[in-house]
Each structure stands twice: as C-alpha cells, then as structure tokens.
Design a protein around this motif. Structure first.
Motif, PDB file in Angstrom:
ATOM      1  N   TYR A  65      39.317  79.172  87.787  1.00 50.90           N
ATOM      2  CA  TYR A  65      38.311  78.144  88.065  1.00 50.90           C
ATOM      3  C   TYR A  65      37.758  77.565  86.762  1.00 50.90           C
ATOM      4  O   TYR A  65      37.595  76.354  86.626  1.00 50.90           O
ATOM      5  N   ILE A  85      46.601  73.750  87.951  1.00 45.11           N
ATOM      6  CA  ILE A  85      46.503  75.157  88.361  1.00 45.11           C
ATOM      7  C   ILE A  85      47.605  75.976  87.693  1.00 45.11           C
ATOM      8  O   ILE A  85      47.362  77.092  87.221  1.00 45.11           O
ATOM      9  N   MET A 156      46.414  75.822  96.135  1.00 46.47           N
ATOM     10  CA  MET A 156      45.383  75.036  95.458  1.00 46.47           C
ATOM     11  C   MET A 156      45.754  73.555  95.368  1.00 46.47           C
ATOM     12  O   MET A 156      44.875  72.703  95.325  1.00 46.47           O
ATOM     13  N   LEU A 162      38.270  71.684  93.705  1.00 42.61           N
ATOM     14  CA  LEU A 162      38.522  73.051  93.261  1.00 42.61           C
ATOM     15  C   LEU A 162      37.835  74.099  94.139  1.00 42.61           C
ATOM     16  O   LEU A 162      38.428  75.102  94.509  1.00 42.61           O
ATOM     17  N   LEU A 167      39.567  80.726  96.809  1.00 47.61           N
ATOM     18  CA  LEU A 167      40.720  81.339  96.147  1.00 47.61           C
ATOM     19  C   LEU A 167      40.533  82.845  95.997  1.00 47.61           C
ATOM     20  O   LEU A 167      41.488  83.598  96.105  1.00 47.61           O
TER      21      LEU A 167
END
Length: 191
Positions: A65, A85, A156, A162, A167
């Motif tokens: 992140y 990502i 993702m 985000l 996640l």
C-alpha cells in the motif's frame, strides 16, 4: 617466444586441468546445488510460526500500500494498476523496515523498533532485535510474493482505488492462510 607455455598458448589449453582446479570447481558446484535446493518454493512458512507468518503478511500488505500509494488512482487503466502493484511487490521485501520481533510465542510480531518506540505502540516483552528478525521477515515476505504475485496483481488490478479492496484479508487469510485461526484456537504451526 616469451609467451609459450603461458595460459594463452595452445599448448597450455591442451594440458589437463590440475587436481586443485577440479576440486575447486566441484566445491563451487556443490555450494550452488545446496543454495538452490533451499528455494522459496521448498520453504514451509508455518515452521517459523503462524504468528510471524501472519505478521509478515500484514507488513507486506502495508508495504505494498505504501509503495503503490498515490500512483494507484481511479482514472488509471487496469494495465497500469497491475504494473504499479507488480513493481510494489518486487520492491516490498527490501523496502519494509523490520529489525525486531516482539511478543510471546503465538503472539509475536515483526516491527521497526524506532517507529514502534516513536508511536508508543511497543511492548518490550520478549523483544528480539538484530539481523535474524530481518532475515526471517525477508524469507517470509519473499515466499508470500513468489507464491501469490500473479493473484495479487490480478486482484488489485480490478480495484478502482487502492483501498477499495481488503488486500490484508484477501492475501493473509484467503490466499496464504497465514492469519487464519483454527476453530479450536490453535494455530496451523501447532499441528
């Protein structure tokens, strides 16, 4: 000529290698085989302990992140998000700062000692500092990334932003099982 018999002359190339050279080559080859036999795929992360595996997974997610950060926006194409990502996953194991393990067995966590001290969230119970903590984290992180890279990138890539997806839940519970407690309260590393 002065170069006859040196290492560049054809006469030198026709001579058999010395025993010392052959032994050195064999020793080097055996080290390479030993190193390659302990690959990330052969590693069982639950042997380190489910508590540390879970902590490593959570730290990995936080690192992804942080690395993806502001680059991952709503108006960015799926292809670009997957690239963002993917790049974050390539870097995360080296970028996350972990230098300590804190807590009793079954409740251990990886942490950055200075950051934990600054934020006043640290327990000094069973504190272990040093390169061993970073090494364990790195091994667990690399295992997670190598085993689930494609799944995470695909998962993702579908998100608009985000933080639209969890996640941590997806990777640490559903994909790896690292943070899943068994119904009787035991961890998988107890089995």
């Amino acid at each position: 000529h002065w170069f006859v018999g040196d290492m560049y002359s054809p006469r030198c190339l026709l001579q058999p290698p010395s025993a010392r050279f052959v032994l050195a080559v064999l020793a080097c080859a055996s080290v390479m085989v030993a190193v390659s036999s302990t690959s990330v795929e052969d590693f069982d992360p639950f042997e380190v302990g489910q508590d540390l595996y879970c902590s490593a997974c959570k730290e990995t997610v936080a690192g992804v992140y942080k690395l993806a950060g502001t680059k991952f926006r709503k108006n960015v194409s799926r292809e670009k998000k997957e690239k963002i990502i993917g790049n974050a996953l390539k870097k995360v194991c080296d970028k996350v700062k972990v230098d300590s393990i804190s807590g009793a067995d079954g409740k251990r966590k990886f942490l950055d000692f200075m950051e934990a001290q600054r934020s006043n969230t640290m327990s000094f119970d069973n504190l272990s500092m040093g390169p061993d903590a970073k090494e364990k984290f790195s091994k667990l992180c690399k295992h997670i990334v190598s085993q689930h890279n494609d799944e995470v990138v695909d998962f993702m890539g579908k998100a608009s932003r985000l933080y639209d997806v969890d996640l941590k839940k997806q990777l640490c519970k559903e994909m790896t099982g690292a943070c899943v407690k068994l119904p009787n309260g035991e961890s998988r590393s107890d089995l």
